[in-house]
Motif scaffolding. Structure first.
Motif, short mmCIF file in Angstrom:
data_model
loop_
_atom_site.label_atom_id
_atom_site.label_comp_id
_atom_site.label_asym_id
_atom_site.label_seq_id
_atom_site.Cartn_x
_atom_site.Cartn_y
_atom_site.Cartn_z
N GLU A 150 0.83 -1.20 0.00
CA GLU A 150 0.00 0.00 0.00
C GLU A 150 0.87 1.25 0.00
OE1 GLU A 150 -3.19 0.04 2.92
OE2 GLU A 150 -2.89 -2.10 3.25
N GLN A 151 0.34 2.29 -0.64
CA GLN A 151 0.99 3.59 -0.56
C GLN A 151 0.39 4.32 0.64
OE1 GLN A 151 0.40 6.25 -3.83
NE2 GLN A 151 1.81 7.79 -3.05
N ILE A 152 1.17 4.47 1.68
CA ILE A 152 0.68 5.06 2.93
C ILE A 152 1.17 6.50 3.04
CG2 ILE A 152 0.78 4.93 5.45
CD1 ILE A 152 0.99 1.91 5.18
N VAL A 153 0.24 7.41 3.23
CA VAL A 153 0.54 8.84 3.37
C VAL A 153 0.01 9.31 4.71
CG1 VAL A 153 0.14 11.15 2.43
CG2 VAL A 153 0.49 9.21 0.88
N VAL A 154 0.83 10.03 5.45
CA VAL A 154 0.40 10.59 6.73
C VAL A 154 -0.21 11.95 6.47
CG1 VAL A 154 1.10 11.33 9.02
CG2 VAL A 154 2.21 9.37 7.96
N GLY A 155 -1.46 12.11 6.82
CA GLY A 155 -2.12 13.39 6.60
C GLY A 155 -3.62 13.24 6.64
N LYS A 156 -4.29 14.30 6.22
CA LYS A 156 -5.74 14.34 6.27
C LYS A 156 -6.36 13.32 5.32
CE LYS A 156 -9.61 17.58 5.80
NZ LYS A 156 -9.99 18.96 5.44
N ARG A 157 -7.32 12.59 5.84
CA ARG A 157 -8.00 11.59 5.01
C ARG A 157 -8.88 12.28 3.97
NH1 ARG A 157 -7.89 6.43 6.90
NH2 ARG A 157 -7.10 6.12 9.00
N ARG A 158 -8.98 11.64 2.80
CA ARG A 158 -9.86 12.13 1.75
C ARG A 158 -10.84 11.04 1.38
NH1 ARG A 158 -5.68 15.19 -2.41
NH2 ARG A 158 -4.74 16.58 -0.88
N ASP A 163 -6.17 3.61 -4.04
CA ASP A 163 -5.07 2.79 -3.52
C ASP A 163 -4.18 3.54 -2.54
OD1 ASP A 163 -5.94 0.68 -4.99
OD2 ASP A 163 -4.59 1.06 -6.68
N VAL A 164 -4.52 4.79 -2.23
CA VAL A 164 -3.76 5.54 -1.24
C VAL A 164 -4.37 5.33 0.13
CG1 VAL A 164 -2.98 7.82 -0.51
CG2 VAL A 164 -3.12 7.28 -2.94
N THR A 165 -3.54 4.98 1.09
CA THR A 165 -4.00 4.80 2.47
C THR A 165 -3.53 5.99 3.29
OG1 THR A 165 -3.86 2.40 2.26
CG2 THR A 165 -3.94 3.30 4.49
N TYR A 166 -4.47 6.70 3.88
CA TYR A 166 -4.14 7.87 4.68
C TYR A 166 -4.16 7.52 6.16
CZ TYR A 166 -4.74 10.65 0.46
OH TYR A 166 -4.61 11.17 -0.80
N PHE A 167 -3.09 7.84 6.84
CA PHE A 167 -3.02 7.64 8.29
C PHE A 167 -3.18 9.00 8.98
CE2 PHE A 167 -0.37 3.49 8.83
CZ PHE A 167 -1.41 2.79 8.25
N ASP A 168 -3.89 8.98 10.09
CA ASP A 168 -4.03 10.19 10.88
C ASP A 168 -2.70 10.51 11.55
OD1 ASP A 168 -6.74 10.48 10.30
OD2 ASP A 168 -7.32 9.13 11.93
N GLY A 169 -2.25 11.77 11.41
CA GLY A 169 -1.02 12.20 12.06
C GLY A 169 -1.27 12.61 13.49
N VAL A 170 -0.31 13.27 14.08
CA VAL A 170 -0.41 13.76 15.45
C VAL A 170 -0.08 15.25 15.43
CG1 VAL A 170 0.41 13.57 17.83
CG2 VAL A 170 0.27 11.52 16.38
N THR A 171 -1.02 16.06 15.87
CA THR A 171 -0.79 17.50 15.92
C THR A 171 0.42 17.82 16.79
OG1 THR A 171 -3.17 17.86 15.69
CG2 THR A 171 -1.85 19.72 16.44
N LYS A 172 1.26 18.74 16.31
CA LYS A 172 2.48 19.20 16.98
C LYS A 172 3.60 18.16 16.93
CE LYS A 172 0.50 22.55 20.18
NZ LYS A 172 1.17 23.71 19.55
N ALA A 173 3.38 17.05 16.21
CA ALA A 173 4.43 16.04 16.11
C ALA A 173 4.55 15.54 14.67
CB ALA A 173 4.12 14.87 17.04
N THR A 174 4.35 16.45 13.71
CA THR A 174 4.34 16.07 12.30
C THR A 174 5.66 15.44 11.88
OG1 THR A 174 2.79 17.86 11.85
CG2 THR A 174 3.95 16.91 9.98
N GLY A 314 8.98 20.13 -2.15
CA GLY A 314 9.78 19.40 -1.16
C GLY A 314 9.04 18.30 -0.44
N THR A 315 7.79 18.00 -0.82
CA THR A 315 7.00 17.00 -0.11
C THR A 315 6.75 15.77 -0.99
OG1 THR A 315 4.90 17.99 -0.82
CG2 THR A 315 5.87 18.78 1.25
N VAL A 316 6.13 14.76 -0.40
CA VAL A 316 5.78 13.53 -1.13
C VAL A 316 4.44 13.75 -1.82
CG1 VAL A 316 5.23 11.08 -0.91
CG2 VAL A 316 7.03 12.08 0.51
N PRO A 317 4.35 13.56 -3.14
CA PRO A 317 3.07 13.77 -3.83
C PRO A 317 2.09 12.64 -3.51
CG PRO A 317 4.69 12.88 -5.35
CD PRO A 317 5.42 13.14 -4.06
N ASP A 318 0.80 12.97 -3.46
CA ASP A 318 -0.19 11.94 -3.18
C ASP A 318 -0.97 11.53 -4.43
OD1 ASP A 318 -1.65 14.22 -3.53
OD2 ASP A 318 -2.64 14.19 -1.57
N ARG A 319 -0.69 12.15 -5.58
CA ARG A 319 -1.37 11.75 -6.82
C ARG A 319 -0.52 10.79 -7.65
NH1 ARG A 319 -4.16 17.25 -9.37
NH2 ARG A 319 -5.50 17.75 -7.58
#
Length: 733
Positions: A150-158, A163-174, A314-319
């Protein structure tokens, strides 16, 4: 009258008791419980229990195979291997936000599924002494049940089923959770490729630097060195299950035709990269890539872009993602194009969204093997409904002649951890160094700076804002007494500079503070570079605006109360000699972590304590700095060795003039006119007064004398000389 000092002393005593009570509570609080890192080298009872929890159907946990390429514990059900458990530190070496490497026990089954992630060790400050361990454990719990494909991305779920799996992050601990995500995914892929047959890759290969043929853009396309992947409108609509006209999405631009054309290519190979980027651009790219990192260019045109219009460089693309052997490989934008450093060859399509991405050295990409690009198309019909579809392009296979196989890859020795941390925080270091240079220049030219009270006040407000917002909240540069007794223990146990280099911001601040201590005393840090000190200055300004009556403390009580911070310092340093962990908990007498590091997002007793200290500061300027701060006490002790007395004095200061002593809000000026540098925060207000002939009595006298001399001089120059006759006859003559 003594009533006011007595009442204030009672309040101070209560505050002190509250601080000591908080200190005692911090000592008694149960610390974050982690597995003993020294006991996980062999399958002891602790590790066995964790592995059995991950694999409830296991019958045997084998011994850890420490000599293997990927050390791990094989997990059996009868005689069949059903998975592996391993320590992440054996496979990857990513420093955490604290500078220390995280270590997880991770279970992977033979289908590539993650069976669990358990914390063995970490020292992320935001979880250790801030948010607590539970948010981190909750984040890691999300991996169980997911697969490494799976392609796992930490961030806001859509919305949408893709095939993208979004994990909830932790505020102030990105930063911390993203490092944890990389640690889990990269190590899991590395183990799977080495031990699980279904995920095995071809022998690794490296680029042949001596192979280069000059080619045009069209030749690169025709020979498959650059891939052109096209998706037409019909294919996209079939995948989404709706007509594109049904969507109301800012990502969709139907004026750009009826297809999506994506161009991409592997840049490490000279025949591809040097032709595309030119000699200068190719050499620049290679100089920025670390060993075993791979670079790709990607650009697209059409009705849907491979990155959104508001994509953050500078970030990981989600598309868009890279796939090899059925496994996703994370790619991250290098920001070289947006920074203006690289552009494509002249005969290539000049598309504005062209970017260059890189893969991590430990991602396991084999550039000589076939790979594919995967595009996620996600569109919204309205604010409630989203549709998405995943599309995979045909294989991108580069000619074998561009590579040479590597039978046994020599281990790449990583750079020292502190160097990698400094490289990742270059921008912060640059801003901090510039800020410190400005402060140094201001103090070197203090006489000129303070000559204009209005301009000086504006400068001070601006600089204190820089200290609070950038140094404190953004760069997390709040110095602490914890650092003081960490140095104390290092001197006792053997000083290792690498340990202090792990946080570049704190290291630079400490070097600057120590230098200033031995030059001008503690005030340069306490008055200008302490974020919590800035908060106290803000409360003092608020009190001034609100015209709050200040509580006057007699000189006698002031002299007694200032020793409280030295008592706190001695207690903490003595505690540090017994237990560093207890000393860190005892250091909660400092409100810095609550107010600055965590921004008051913490358990209520700590927040109440910090707010109470600031509240008292409304009535006693810099109450905490003057009477409680153990860090200030430590700096004052070292500041006694200063070489210079920076604050200028007049002969009349103290006798007869007492204005500066009365105006000093930290009571750092004695009645004799001398500066008590142990208490002075070098706000320079007294220097402003000293040069202001509207406030300073001796300056006023000098001004009047100058004015009188000017008048006398003017009278002398403008006088009319009248000569009277000596006698009547002379007059008549």
């Amino acid at each position: 009258m003594r009533a006011m000092p007595d009442r204030h002393f009672c309040l101070t005593y209560i505050m002190r008791c509250a601080g000591l009570a908080l200190l005692l509570a911090a000592v008694l609080v149960t610390p974050v419980t982690l597995a003993d890192d020294d006991n996980v080298g062999e399958a002891g009872s602790g590790v066995v229990a964790l592995v059995e929890k991950m694999f409830p159907k296991s019958t045997v946990i084998g011994d850890k195979e420490t000599d293997a390429v990927t050390p791990a514990w094989p997990v059996y059900q009868l005689n069949q291997v059903i998975g592996y458990a391993y320590e992440s530190k054996d496979l990857v070496d990513f420093p955490g936000f604290s500078g220390e490497q995280m270590n997880f026990l991770i279970g992977i089954d033979t289908d590539g599924g993650v069976r669990g992630v358990e914390v063995l060790y970490h020292h992320e400050p935001i979880f250790m002494h801030g948010l607590g361990p539970q948010p981190f454990l909750d984040f890691l719990a999300q991996y169980a049940g997911h697969g490494i494909t799976e392609q796992i991305v930490v961030g806001k779920r859509r919305g949408g089923d893709n095939d993208v799996t979004y994990f909830d992050g932790v505020t102030k601990a990105t930063v911390s959770v993203n490092i944890a995500n990389d640690t889990v995914l990269v190590s899991a892929l590395k183990l799977a490729r080495d031990r699980i047959e279904a995920f095995a890759q071809a022998a690794p290969a490296e680029v042949r630097e001596d192979v280069f043929q000059e080619k045009s853009w069209q030749q690169l396309l025709d020979e498959g060195l650059v891939k052109n992947w096209t998706l037409d409108r019909v294919t996209v609509e079939e995948g989404l299950g709706s007509n594109l006209d049904d969507y109301d999405d800012e990502s969709l631009d139907l004026f750009e035709g009826d297809k999506i054309s994506i161009y991409y290519g592997y840049l490490n190979a000279p025949t591809v990269g040097r032709n595309l980027l030119g000699d200068e651009g190719f050499d620049f790219l290679r100089s920025k890539l670390r060993p075993n990192e791979h670079a790709f260019f990607i650009m697209s045109r059409g009705f849907y872009g491979y990155v959104p219009y508001d994509y953050k460089p500078g970030t990981v693309p989600d598309r868009i993602s890279l796939v090899q052997g059925g496994l996703p490989i994370n790619i991250r934008d290098t920001n070289f194009v947006d920074a203006g450093g690289i552009e494509l060859m002249a005969d290539a399509p000049q598309i504005e969204n062209m970017k260059i991405f890189r893969t991590r050295a430990q991602a396991g990409l084999n550039p000589s093997a076939a790979m594919q690009m995967q595009l996620m198309v996600e569109l919204k019909k309205n604010h409630l409904v989203r549709d998405s579809a995943s599309f995979v392009g045909s294989e991108y296979q580069l000619p074998a002649g561009l590579f040479q196989e590597v039978e046994v890859a020599a281990p790449v020795l990583p750079k020292p951890m502190w160097i990698r941390v400094w490289e990742s925080r270059t921008l912060q270091v640059g801003f901090l160094v510039v800020g410190l240079a400005v402060l140094t220049l201001a103090f070197a030219l203090q006489k000129r700076l303070t000559a204009n009270p209005v301009a000086f006040r504006r400068f001070r407000i601006a600089y204190l804002a820089f200290t609070l917002l950038f140094v404190g909240f953004y760069a997390q540069g709040q110095l602490s007494v914890v650092n003081v007794f960490a140095i104390q223990l290092a001197l006792r146990d053997g000083f290792k500079l690498d340990m202090f280099l792990l946080d570049p911001v704190l290291f630079i601040l400490w070097i600057y503070t120590f230098a200033s201590l031995f030059l001008v005393g503690r005030g340069l840090f306490c008055g200008w570079l302490c974020p919590f000190g800035v908060m106290q200055s803000m409360t003092a300004w608020m009190a001034e605006k609100l015209r709050l009556r200040q509580w006057k403390i007699s000189a006698t009580w002031h002299e007694r109360l200032i020793y409280l911070k030295y008592v706190a310092l001695a207690a903490l340093m003595g505690l540090a000699m017994q237990s560093l962990q207890l000393a860190e908990q005892g250091a909660e007498i400092e409100p810095f972590k609550t107010a600055v590091t965590l921004g008051f997002v913490r358990e209520w007793p700590f927040v109440v304590y910090a707010v109470l200290l600031l509240g008292v500061g409304l009535f006693v300027n810099k109450f905490y700095c003057r009477y409680v701060c153990p860090l200030g006490a430590g700096l004052a002790v070292l500041g006694r060795l200063r070489l210079f007395s920076l604050i200028p004095r007049r002969r009349e200061c103290g006798s007869p003039c007492q204005l500066c002593a009365v105006k000093c809000e930290t009571a750092a000026i004695r009645k004799t006119g001398e500066i008590d540098y142990n208490e002075c925060v070098q706000c320079l207000d007294c220097v402003v007064i000293l040069q202001d002939d509207g406030q300073c009595a001796p300056a006023m006298v000098e001004k009047k004398r100058r004015e009188r001399d000017l008048v006398d001089s003017a009278n002398d120059s403008d006088a009319v000389v009248i000569r009277f006759p000596a006698s009547v006859s002379e007059a008549n003559g």
